[in-house]
Write a protein that holds these residues in place. Structure first.
Motif, mmCIF file in Angstrom:
data_model
loop_
_atom_site.group_PDB
_atom_site.id
_atom_site.type_symbol
_atom_site.label_atom_id
_atom_site.label_comp_id
_atom_site.label_asym_id
_atom_site.label_seq_id
_atom_site.Cartn_x
_atom_site.Cartn_y
_atom_site.Cartn_z
ATOM 1 N N GLY A 95 0.853 -1.184 0.000
ATOM 2 C CA GLY A 95 0.000 0.000 0.000
ATOM 3 C C GLY A 95 0.887 1.231 0.000
ATOM 4 O O GLY A 95 1.868 1.298 0.731
ATOM 5 N N THR A 96 0.542 2.201 -0.835
ATOM 6 C CA THR A 96 1.374 3.398 -0.935
ATOM 7 C C THR A 96 0.505 4.586 -1.310
ATOM 8 O O THR A 96 -0.645 4.416 -1.712
ATOM 9 N N GLY A 97 1.043 5.784 -1.158
ATOM 10 C CA GLY A 97 0.317 6.963 -1.628
ATOM 11 C C GLY A 97 0.288 6.960 -3.147
ATOM 12 O O GLY A 97 1.129 6.341 -3.795
ATOM 13 N N ASP A 98 -0.698 7.660 -3.704
ATOM 14 C CA ASP A 98 -0.800 7.718 -5.170
ATOM 15 C C ASP A 98 0.203 8.751 -5.660
ATOM 16 O O ASP A 98 -0.144 9.878 -5.969
ATOM 17 N N SER A 99 1.469 8.331 -5.695
ATOM 18 C CA SER A 99 2.551 9.280 -5.915
ATOM 19 C C SER A 99 3.443 8.836 -7.066
ATOM 20 O O SER A 99 3.753 7.646 -7.201
ATOM 21 N N PRO A 100 3.915 9.804 -7.872
ATOM 22 C CA PRO A 100 4.828 9.461 -8.972
ATOM 23 C C PRO A 100 6.192 9.003 -8.488
ATOM 24 O O PRO A 100 7.019 8.562 -9.279
ATOM 25 N N LEU A 101 6.437 9.083 -7.176
ATOM 26 C CA LEU A 101 7.721 8.613 -6.638
ATOM 27 C C LEU A 101 7.692 7.124 -6.339
ATOM 28 O O LEU A 101 8.744 6.492 -6.263
ATOM 29 N N THR A 102 6.506 6.583 -6.107
ATOM 30 C CA THR A 102 6.471 5.182 -5.664
ATOM 31 C C THR A 102 5.717 4.253 -6.613
ATOM 32 O O THR A 102 6.202 3.158 -6.902
ATOM 33 N N VAL A 103 4.552 4.679 -7.121
ATOM 34 C CA VAL A 103 3.747 3.767 -7.952
ATOM 35 C C VAL A 103 4.534 3.271 -9.176
ATOM 36 O O VAL A 103 4.575 2.060 -9.425
ATOM 37 N N PRO A 104 5.238 4.146 -9.931
ATOM 38 C CA PRO A 104 5.998 3.644 -11.088
ATOM 39 C C PRO A 104 7.096 2.656 -10.688
ATOM 40 O O PRO A 104 7.384 1.709 -11.419
ATOM 41 N N VAL A 117 -7.814 2.424 -0.563
ATOM 42 C CA VAL A 117 -8.560 2.722 0.656
ATOM 43 C C VAL A 117 -8.678 4.240 0.720
ATOM 44 O O VAL A 117 -7.681 4.958 0.862
ATOM 45 N N LYS A 118 -9.904 4.694 0.582
ATOM 46 C CA LYS A 118 -10.193 6.137 0.520
ATOM 47 C C LYS A 118 -9.761 6.831 1.812
ATOM 48 O O LYS A 118 -10.016 6.314 2.920
ATOM 49 N N ASN A 119 -9.114 7.975 1.674
ATOM 50 C CA ASN A 119 -8.786 8.873 2.797
ATOM 51 C C ASN A 119 -7.860 8.255 3.848
ATOM 52 O O ASN A 119 -7.830 8.733 4.981
ATOM 53 N N PHE A 120 -7.114 7.228 3.489
ATOM 54 C CA PHE A 120 -6.251 6.580 4.490
ATOM 55 C C PHE A 120 -5.277 7.585 5.113
ATOM 56 O O PHE A 120 -5.097 7.621 6.333
ATOM 57 N N PHE A 121 -4.641 8.389 4.290
ATOM 58 C CA PHE A 121 -3.614 9.300 4.827
ATOM 59 C C PHE A 121 -4.239 10.437 5.621
ATOM 60 O O PHE A 121 -3.737 10.814 6.677
ATOM 61 N N THR A 122 -5.357 10.956 5.136
ATOM 62 C CA THR A 122 -5.992 12.070 5.859
ATOM 63 C C THR A 122 -6.642 11.573 7.149
ATOM 64 O O THR A 122 -6.704 12.290 8.144
ATOM 65 N N CYS A 132 6.126 15.214 -3.892
ATOM 66 C CA CYS A 132 6.163 15.953 -5.161
ATOM 67 C C CYS A 132 5.139 17.072 -5.164
ATOM 68 O O CYS A 132 4.504 17.344 -6.191
ATOM 69 N N GLY A 133 4.904 17.703 -4.026
ATOM 70 C CA GLY A 133 3.976 18.822 -3.966
ATOM 71 C C GLY A 133 2.504 18.423 -3.987
ATOM 72 O O GLY A 133 1.630 19.278 -3.979
ATOM 73 N N VAL A 134 2.222 17.119 -3.990
ATOM 74 C CA VAL A 134 0.835 16.658 -4.038
ATOM 75 C C VAL A 134 0.497 16.008 -2.701
ATOM 76 O O VAL A 134 1.270 15.175 -2.195
ATOM 77 N N GLN A 135 -0.648 16.375 -2.129
ATOM 78 C CA GLN A 135 -1.033 15.763 -0.850
ATOM 79 C C GLN A 135 -1.529 14.333 -1.065
ATOM 80 O O GLN A 135 -2.364 14.066 -1.933
ATOM 81 N N LEU A 136 -1.023 13.420 -0.246
ATOM 82 C CA LEU A 136 -1.482 12.031 -0.325
ATOM 83 C C LEU A 136 -2.799 11.905 0.447
ATOM 84 O O LEU A 136 -2.901 12.352 1.590
#
Ligand SMILES: CC(C)(COP(=O)(O)OP(=O)(O)OC[C@H]1O[C@@H](n2cnc3c(N)ncnc32)[C@H](O)[C@@H]1OP(=O)(O)O)[C@@H](O)C(=O)NCCC(=O)NCCS
Length: 148
Positions: A95-104, A117-122, A132-136
């Motif tokens: 499981g990871t954030g929807d981030s260009p640093l990890t998913v690729p 899983v919706k809103n896991f990080f929040t 990368c400037g994007v909130q997970l």
């Protein structure tokens, strides 16, 4: 060389916090998890896996020291986990954030997106997490089979 660490796992907290920046979230899985360190002139990468329900082994934490990204250490530790647990579980999941640093990275290592899983990080972290400037916000799960 990849070693299993059974005692004093917090000695590697700096590496663990690279993948999961809130220590009390690390505490949720560190003791029950199996921890591996890739050593090559010092610790270069960490991985913690846990046994989940229904034949699933989950990567809870995976990080390579920032001075040594893109040298193959992350893939090496994943290949080690696959070889070690092959045939013992149905799926290897992460499981990871929807981030260009990890998913690729995970896709390169053979994982495919499975669910989120919706809103896991929040919902679970006490502060906003940015990559990368994007909130997970959601946790994205990827998996690959551990059986042929
Ligand atoms: C994600 C992470 C573990 C990758 O580790 P790494 O040791 O740099 O990865 P590797 O060198 O083994 O890369 C394996 C493949 O993924 C690719 N890759 C790695 N990071 C990538 C990225 N951000 N975007 C695209 N591809 C990437 C590599 O180019 C390589 O592909 P190749 O074999 O075709 O050349 C590392 O960036 C990291 O520690 N990040 C911070 C912690 C973190 O977010 N962990 C994940 C939490 S779930």
């Amino acid at each position: 060389m990849i070693l299993e660490i059974k005692e004093n796992k917090k000695k590697y907290l700096d590496l663990l916090l690279l993948a999961d920046e809130q220590e009390d979230m690390v505490d949720r899985y560190l003791e029950r998890g199996t921890m591996y360190i890739l050593e090559e002139d010092g610790p270069k990468a960490v991985c913690v896996v846990t046994e989940e329900e229904d034949g699933v082994l989950e990567i809870k934490n995976l990080a390579t020291h920032p001075d040594h990204h893109r040298k193959g250490y992350g893939r090496k530790i994943i290949d080690f986990v696959i070889n070690t647990y092959w045939g013992k579980y149905d799926w290897l999941q992460v499981g990871t954030g929807d981030s260009p640093l990890t998913v690729p990275f995970y896709e390169k290592c053979g994982f495919v997106r499975s669910h989120r899983v919706k809103n896991f990080f929040t919902d679970n972290y006490d502060h906003p997490i940015f990559e990368c400037g994007v909130q997970l916000v959601d946790m994205v799960y990827l998996r690959q089979p551990l059986k042929g």
